[in-house]
Design a protein around this motif. Sequence first.
Motif, PDB file in Angstrom:
ATOM      1  N   SER A 182       0.835  -1.205   0.000  1.00 46.90           N
ATOM      2  CA  SER A 182       0.000   0.000   0.000  1.00 46.90           C
ATOM      3  C   SER A 182       0.870   1.256   0.000  1.00 46.90           C
ATOM      4  CB  SER A 182      -0.916   0.007   1.227  1.00 46.90           C
ATOM      5  OG  SER A 182      -1.735  -1.148   1.248  1.00 46.90           O
ATOM      6  N   PRO A 183       0.364   2.354  -0.549  1.00 45.91           N
ATOM      7  CA  PRO A 183       1.121   3.622  -0.506  1.00 45.91           C
ATOM      8  C   PRO A 183       1.397   4.031   0.931  1.00 45.91           C
ATOM      9  CG  PRO A 183      -0.699   3.771  -2.065  1.00 45.91           C
ATOM     10  CD  PRO A 183      -0.890   2.490  -1.323  1.00 45.91           C
ATOM     11  N   LEU A 184       2.482   4.743   1.127  1.00 44.08           N
ATOM     12  CA  LEU A 184       2.914   5.177   2.452  1.00 44.08           C
ATOM     13  C   LEU A 184       2.626   6.667   2.640  1.00 44.08           C
ATOM     14  CD1 LEU A 184       6.399   3.393   2.537  1.00 44.08           C
ATOM     15  CD2 LEU A 184       4.220   2.548   3.442  1.00 44.08           C
ATOM     16  N   GLY A 185       2.487   7.051   3.907  1.00 39.42           N
ATOM     17  CA  GLY A 185       2.358   8.462   4.273  1.00 39.42           C
ATOM     18  C   GLY A 185       1.139   9.134   3.665  1.00 39.42           C
ATOM     19  N   PHE A 186       0.034   8.432   3.556  1.00 39.56           N
ATOM     20  CA  PHE A 186      -1.160   8.981   2.912  1.00 39.56           C
ATOM     21  C   PHE A 186      -1.784  10.050   3.813  1.00 39.56           C
ATOM     22  CE2 PHE A 186      -5.748   8.175   1.466  1.00 39.56           C
ATOM     23  CZ  PHE A 186      -5.620   9.073   0.420  1.00 39.56           C
ATOM     24  N   ARG A 187      -2.001  11.252   3.239  1.00 38.72           N
ATOM     25  CA  ARG A 187      -2.624  12.338   4.007  1.00 38.72           C
ATOM     26  C   ARG A 187      -3.381  13.245   3.033  1.00 38.72           C
ATOM     27  NH1 ARG A 187       2.446  14.578   2.887  1.00 38.72           N
ATOM     28  NH2 ARG A 187       2.431  16.849   2.556  1.00 38.72           N
ATOM     29  N   ALA A 188      -4.263  14.078   3.598  1.00 35.30           N
ATOM     30  CA  ALA A 188      -5.083  14.994   2.810  1.00 35.30           C
ATOM     31  C   ALA A 188      -4.982  16.387   3.400  1.00 35.30           C
ATOM     32  CB  ALA A 188      -6.541  14.537   2.784  1.00 35.30           C
ATOM     33  N   GLU A 189      -4.985  17.395   2.521  1.00 32.34           N
ATOM     34  CA  GLU A 189      -4.931  18.790   2.939  1.00 32.34           C
ATOM     35  C   GLU A 189      -5.961  19.577   2.140  1.00 32.34           C
ATOM     36  OE1 GLU A 189      -1.037  20.388   2.576  1.00 32.34           O
ATOM     37  OE2 GLU A 189      -0.108  18.906   3.915  1.00 32.34           O
ATOM     38  N   ALA A 190      -6.657  20.481   2.823  1.00 31.61           N
ATOM     39  CA  ALA A 190      -7.684  21.302   2.179  1.00 31.61           C
ATOM     40  C   ALA A 190      -7.048  22.595   1.681  1.00 31.61           C
ATOM     41  CB  ALA A 190      -8.813  21.614   3.156  1.00 31.61           C
ATOM     42  N   GLU A 191      -7.201  22.862   0.387  1.00 33.31           N
ATOM     43  CA  GLU A 191      -6.736  24.088  -0.225  1.00 33.31           C
ATOM     44  C   GLU A 191      -7.854  24.639  -1.106  1.00 33.31           C
ATOM     45  OE1 GLU A 191      -4.002  25.548   0.474  1.00 33.31           O
ATOM     46  OE2 GLU A 191      -2.924  23.953   1.549  1.00 33.31           O
ATOM     47  N   LYS A 192      -7.672  25.886  -1.580  1.00 31.96           N
ATOM     48  CA  LYS A 192      -8.704  26.464  -2.439  1.00 31.96           C
ATOM     49  C   LYS A 192      -8.807  25.728  -3.769  1.00 31.96           C
ATOM     50  CE  LYS A 192      -9.483  31.121  -0.807  1.00 31.96           C
ATOM     51  NZ  LYS A 192      -9.586  32.553  -1.157  1.00 31.96           N
ATOM     52  N   SER A 193      -7.727  25.088  -4.178  1.00 32.42           N
ATOM     53  CA  SER A 193      -7.781  24.326  -5.421  1.00 32.42           C
ATOM     54  C   SER A 193      -8.557  23.024  -5.260  1.00 32.42           C
ATOM     55  CB  SER A 193      -6.356  24.013  -5.893  1.00 32.42           C
ATOM     56  OG  SER A 193      -5.654  23.281  -4.903  1.00 32.42           O
ATOM     57  N   GLY A 194      -8.827  22.603  -4.016  1.00 31.77           N
ATOM     58  CA  GLY A 194      -9.525  21.354  -3.741  1.00 31.77           C
ATOM     59  C   GLY A 194      -8.858  20.619  -2.597  1.00 31.77           C
ATOM     60  N   ILE A 195      -9.212  19.338  -2.439  1.00 31.16           N
ATOM     61  CA  ILE A 195      -8.567  18.499  -1.419  1.00 31.16           C
ATOM     62  C   ILE A 195      -7.356  17.843  -2.070  1.00 31.16           C
ATOM     63  CG2 ILE A 195      -8.813  16.577   0.182  1.00 31.16           C
ATOM     64  CD1 ILE A 195     -10.481  19.002   0.898  1.00 31.16           C
ATOM     65  N   GLU A 196      -6.171  18.178  -1.544  1.00 35.97           N
ATOM     66  CA  GLU A 196      -4.928  17.641  -2.094  1.00 35.97           C
ATOM     67  C   GLU A 196      -4.543  16.372  -1.334  1.00 35.97           C
ATOM     68  OE1 GLU A 196      -2.071  20.762  -1.867  1.00 35.97           O
ATOM     69  OE2 GLU A 196      -2.930  21.886  -3.562  1.00 35.97           O
ATOM     70  N   LEU A 197      -4.243  15.307  -2.086  1.00 31.12           N
ATOM     71  CA  LEU A 197      -3.859  14.033  -1.504  1.00 31.12           C
ATOM     72  C   LEU A 197      -2.371  13.794  -1.752  1.00 31.12           C
ATOM     73  CD1 LEU A 197      -6.879  11.842  -2.668  1.00 31.12           C
ATOM     74  CD2 LEU A 197      -6.634  13.165  -0.549  1.00 31.12           C
ATOM     75  N   TYR A 198      -1.691  13.348  -0.697  1.00 29.05           N
ATOM     76  CA  TYR A 198      -0.255  13.102  -0.759  1.00 29.05           C
ATOM     77  C   TYR A 198       0.023  11.656  -0.341  1.00 29.05           C
ATOM     78  CZ  TYR A 198       0.159  18.211  -0.747  1.00 29.05           C
ATOM     79  OH  TYR A 198       0.063  19.536  -1.047  1.00 29.05           O
TER      80      TYR A 198
END
Length: 661
Positions: A182-198
Amino acid sequence: MQVRGNKMLKRKIIQLLLMLLVAGSTQPLFAQSGVKTQAYSASDGQGGARLLWFVSPDRWRGGWRVEDETGKVLADRILPGGADPMKALPAESQAEISSLLRNIREQGNKKRTAVNEITFGIKVFSNWDFARAAGLAIELKGLEKRRTSFVVRRLDDSGKPDTAYLKTEPVDLAKAAPMPPSPLGFRAEAEKSGIELYWRLARNPLPVFAYVVEREYKGELRTLTDSPLVLGSNWPEKSPAFVDKQPPLESDVVYIVRAVDALGRRSNPVATGIFSPDLFALDAPMDVKADAVKTNTAEVSWKANSSSNTAGYLVERSYQLSGPFEILTPEGVTPGTTSYKDKGLRPGTTYFYRVRAIGARGDTGPPGPAVMAVVRGEPVPAPENLTAEAGQTRVRLTWEAVAAASGYHVERRTGNERPWSRLTGMPVPDMLYDDHTGYSPGGRFEYRVLAAGYDGQDGKPSRPVEVMLQDTVSPAPPRFIEASGEGGKVWLTFAPAAPEEDTSQVLVLRADQPDQQGLVIGDPLSGRGRQFEDRWVEPGRRYYYRLVAVDASGNRSDPGEAVGVLVGHESLPRPDAPEAVYAGSPFPHVRLSFDEPPKGLRVLVEAQTGTGAWLYVAGPVTGREAIDLNPGKEAKRYRLRYQDAGGAAGPASKEAVFSGH
């Protein structure tokens, strides 16, 4: 297919293509036995396996055959464009493979471009269904559960194997191969461009370029990647791998991501939750304005936010631009309200206003830029007893003070029909103003004064006062057209500068040196004059002249450029004949003797041999003798002429004859 990180992804694909393909025309299409893995395979542990290989379309022939390491045929002939695999693809991908097969049939072995090669390779390694439809992947079932390798042989157009093949690493069909991590370090951040997934890639024995992203909202699971999201293997952690540009707003959402390896196998999901705010709901409203609409009142207006999650607005006020600000609407105003009236204010006072948006959860956004309003009071009366005094370069205005005035504005116009022009950017505090007009050609000005109140309003204008300006602009100097010193006098021709009517008189200045301004000579000339004669000169001397223009108001121009004139004689006298004596030592020569020339003149000596032309042989000299250094042996005649300082030569003397030797 969604693709991000093209440079890194293409670099990785190229490495894989180089590993799988053998370049050059002198080697087989594929490496022979003894070479490590050149195709990918994975077992499901139940006697099934998936295989994938890659060969550029220009090297395709009649399909592929899959065997185990004993030579047992597991798939007799695999062709691109098979009916069942094609059904699993969308119409666009089906059309691409059909077009590819058509081009191969029409163009034979003609090679595709590198860009097409890479694009095709990306789709093969990231989309299992596409690889199967392209004839480069297969899923086997019902195999004997033992350890074995797989061999992929190329077939010719008749369906027979040729010498080229690929061989996988051994795989245990009784043991399931690990799924991709599975991918590692999965997180989400809210920005004006949308929800950014890392996230970042975990180590994996098989290539992993594709990911599937899903979103869970109110119990409903939705796939956000219609086709696999393709990323490079070294995607930078600080850049979002995926952006959900249209998430549900003001809600809790869960995002799920899975890695997909080259064999189409998906990893276990990883999930992260986030509250998805409407960040645009907290934007400060646009077009905020503040106007003093009437006495003791200011009205603040703005343009409503476009977000439906904006719950209202806060209006703030301060006496200074930098604050502090007090809240005028602690309960807020409704989202449909776009103005607010602030009443009971002090006249002449400057107030600053700004507006904030209120979000759906009661949170407030940042304030917009502050705007200013100066509250109005009662208008101030007009100043009285305005007077004007005109000087050469300025007009001085004075008037009586007005009670309750913070300062005064001065306005001017050049005629009754023209609008007034304001001369004061800010009100002047004193009852005096100097209008520095500078040098002017004259004319008529009108002035008036208005008192300014502490609220920034102008009172009524004063009674206008009229001023006649003096003509203080000097004309330009005339220019010389011609200057002559012939005949023992100086003759000057000139023209006035444009406009000619500005020149009423012309003064002539004379000096002995070019850097001297000189003195005025003679009477002033009329502005219509164009010539001047100076007889008070001495032949042989050089004089320097300048011109000055004078207008009707007596303004003088600066002296113009100087012109130098060399004065000649009126008529040159005839010299007496010279005396010619030959001498043979210390060298052959003829000595010519004559009277000393008059003051300012020099002597030229001419000679003639036979009937030839008269030639200069000596001079100009100022003494009483000259020498001919080339007397010759034939008879020779000599004569003299006087020359003035201007180079003019007078009449010739009588001749002196030398008979030769």
